[in-house]
Design a protein around this motif. Sequence first.
Motif, PDB file in Angstrom:
ATOM      1  N   GLU A  18      41.086 -12.609  46.745  1.00  0.00           N
ATOM      2  CA  GLU A  18      41.958 -13.495  45.978  1.00  0.00           C
ATOM      3  C   GLU A  18      41.243 -13.892  44.690  1.00  0.00           C
ATOM      4  O   GLU A  18      40.060 -14.189  44.685  1.00  0.00           O
ATOM      5  CB  GLU A  18      42.292 -14.733  46.804  1.00  0.00           C
ATOM      6  CG  GLU A  18      43.232 -15.717  46.124  1.00  0.00           C
ATOM      7  CD  GLU A  18      43.559 -16.911  47.012  1.00  0.00           C
ATOM      8  OE1 GLU A  18      44.508 -17.645  46.697  1.00  0.00           O
ATOM      9  OE2 GLU A  18      42.851 -17.121  48.037  1.00  0.00           O
ATOM     10  N   HIS A  52      47.646 -15.146  44.624  1.00  0.00           N
ATOM     11  CA  HIS A  52      48.419 -15.235  45.859  1.00  0.00           C
ATOM     12  C   HIS A  52      49.165 -16.554  46.049  1.00  0.00           C
ATOM     13  O   HIS A  52      50.073 -16.614  46.877  1.00  0.00           O
ATOM     14  CB  HIS A  52      47.504 -15.034  47.071  1.00  0.00           C
ATOM     15  CG  HIS A  52      46.960 -13.639  47.197  1.00  0.00           C
ATOM     16  ND1 HIS A  52      45.985 -13.141  46.358  1.00  0.00           N
ATOM     17  CD2 HIS A  52      47.271 -12.648  48.058  1.00  0.00           C
ATOM     18  CE1 HIS A  52      45.706 -11.890  46.701  1.00  0.00           C
ATOM     19  NE2 HIS A  52      46.467 -11.566  47.715  1.00  0.00           N
ATOM     20  N   ARG A  53      48.806 -17.603  45.291  1.00  0.00           N
ATOM     21  CA  ARG A  53      49.382 -18.922  45.570  1.00  0.00           C
ATOM     22  C   ARG A  53      48.981 -19.914  44.485  1.00  0.00           C
ATOM     23  O   ARG A  53      48.233 -19.593  43.557  1.00  0.00           O
ATOM     24  CB  ARG A  53      48.874 -19.417  46.926  1.00  0.00           C
ATOM     25  CG  ARG A  53      47.339 -19.410  47.015  1.00  0.00           C
ATOM     26  CD  ARG A  53      46.820 -19.820  48.366  1.00  0.00           C
ATOM     27  NE  ARG A  53      45.399 -19.513  48.505  1.00  0.00           N
ATOM     28  CZ  ARG A  53      44.602 -20.036  49.419  1.00  0.00           C
ATOM     29  NH1 ARG A  53      45.086 -20.901  50.286  1.00  0.00           N
ATOM     30  NH2 ARG A  53      43.329 -19.687  49.479  1.00  0.00           N
ATOM     31  N   PRO A  71      51.684 -20.803  48.921  1.00  0.00           N
ATOM     32  CA  PRO A  71      51.923 -19.377  48.654  1.00  0.00           C
ATOM     33  C   PRO A  71      53.246 -19.187  47.928  1.00  0.00           C
ATOM     34  O   PRO A  71      54.193 -19.958  48.099  1.00  0.00           O
ATOM     35  CB  PRO A  71      51.964 -18.757  50.058  1.00  0.00           C
ATOM     36  CG  PRO A  71      51.268 -19.746  50.930  1.00  0.00           C
ATOM     37  CD  PRO A  71      51.547 -21.088  50.350  1.00  0.00           C
ATOM     38  N   ALA A 131      54.549 -11.012  42.993  1.00  0.00           N
ATOM     39  CA  ALA A 131      54.158 -10.984  44.405  1.00  0.00           C
ATOM     40  C   ALA A 131      55.331 -10.642  45.310  1.00  0.00           C
ATOM     41  O   ALA A 131      55.150 -10.046  46.377  1.00  0.00           O
ATOM     42  CB  ALA A 131      53.565 -12.329  44.800  1.00  0.00           C
ATOM     43  N   PRO A 188      43.580 -12.453  52.420  1.00  0.00           N
ATOM     44  CA  PRO A 188      44.798 -13.263  52.328  1.00  0.00           C
ATOM     45  C   PRO A 188      45.815 -12.841  53.390  1.00  0.00           C
ATOM     46  O   PRO A 188      46.011 -11.644  53.609  1.00  0.00           O
ATOM     47  CB  PRO A 188      45.329 -12.966  50.921  1.00  0.00           C
ATOM     48  CG  PRO A 188      44.129 -12.474  50.172  1.00  0.00           C
ATOM     49  CD  PRO A 188      43.286 -11.737  51.171  1.00  0.00           C
ATOM     50  N   GLY A 192      49.834 -10.657  47.333  1.00  0.00           N
ATOM     51  CA  GLY A 192      49.642 -11.245  46.021  1.00  0.00           C
ATOM     52  C   GLY A 192      50.387 -10.457  44.971  1.00  0.00           C
ATOM     53  O   GLY A 192      51.381  -9.782  45.264  1.00  0.00           O
ATOM     54  N   GLN A 216      48.662  -7.120  53.307  1.00  0.00           N
ATOM     55  CA  GLN A 216      49.380  -7.158  52.037  1.00  0.00           C
ATOM     56  C   GLN A 216      50.249  -5.924  51.827  1.00  0.00           C
ATOM     57  O   GLN A 216      50.472  -5.486  50.707  1.00  0.00           O
ATOM     58  CB  GLN A 216      48.368  -7.271  50.890  1.00  0.00           C
ATOM     59  CG  GLN A 216      47.531  -8.528  50.977  1.00  0.00           C
ATOM     60  CD  GLN A 216      46.586  -8.631  49.809  1.00  0.00           C
ATOM     61  OE1 GLN A 216      46.986  -8.893  48.684  1.00  0.00           O
ATOM     62  NE2 GLN A 216      45.331  -8.420  50.060  1.00  0.00           N
TER      63      GLN A 216
END
Length: 258
Positions: A18, A52-53, A71, A131, A188, A192, A216
């Motif tokens: 990340e 990612h968030r 997220p 994402a 994660p 992302g 992911q």
Amino acid sequence: MSINTAHAQGGVLIFAGERILLYCDDVEIGFDGGNLPEFKGHKKGRMYLTTHRAIFNARNSNEVLQSFSMPFYCMREIELEQPVFGSNYIKGKIMSEQGGKWQGVVKIKMWFTAGGAIEFGQAMLRAGQLASRYQAQQPPPYTPPQGPVYQAPPPMYTPQYGNYGWVPFGAFPTAPPAEQVYMTESPPPYPGIEPTAPPPPTNGYPPQSSADAKAQEAAGSAYYNPSAPHNVYMPQQQQYGGYGAPPSYSDVVNKKNQ
């Protein structure tokens, strides 16, 4: 959304792979709903935007809410507000993650008292759109970071100008203090802005887990239309965590910056 899972040793805690894109001091966050002690009153601290968030870290070490992780797939109805009087702010709804220490939906407002709300919000919306292309049909239950905590290597939090041209790096400090960025070996648990996150350097730091690719995987079922930049179209999903399907970005609205 999860509470108190994204901080360590007075700083922010990110997953392996990340990357922090932006951070901003002098942010105040308030909550409406939730019915938890962690959501009572306004909190002051720092906001991070990652691949990612979005993450809020409290300034006060005695604050009951030390970190608030959001997220992209948990965000709904995000709006950027520019009142005539007062600071610009971001508002919206955040849905809980299965296993995130809380269940339900909470409304949030984030005031950027030193400026940067619009720039941060626009970058956050764009990151969420990117994402969403890799969102799985059924995200796995959230697992808080496990294992040892390391000080993150610089590539995980310094500006990557060539890779993310849509990020307004010039509007914010170049990088958060190095001693306040930590990383775990855990990948994660949600996608992302890239199909797979770039692995961090291994010079004395933990390598990225091979499980990151599985965590992911792209669903291949969402698409982004450049002519409608505030809408991402995703298929209907199954019930998730007892509170309906995770929201798509089809209902994200930036009414002040079309």
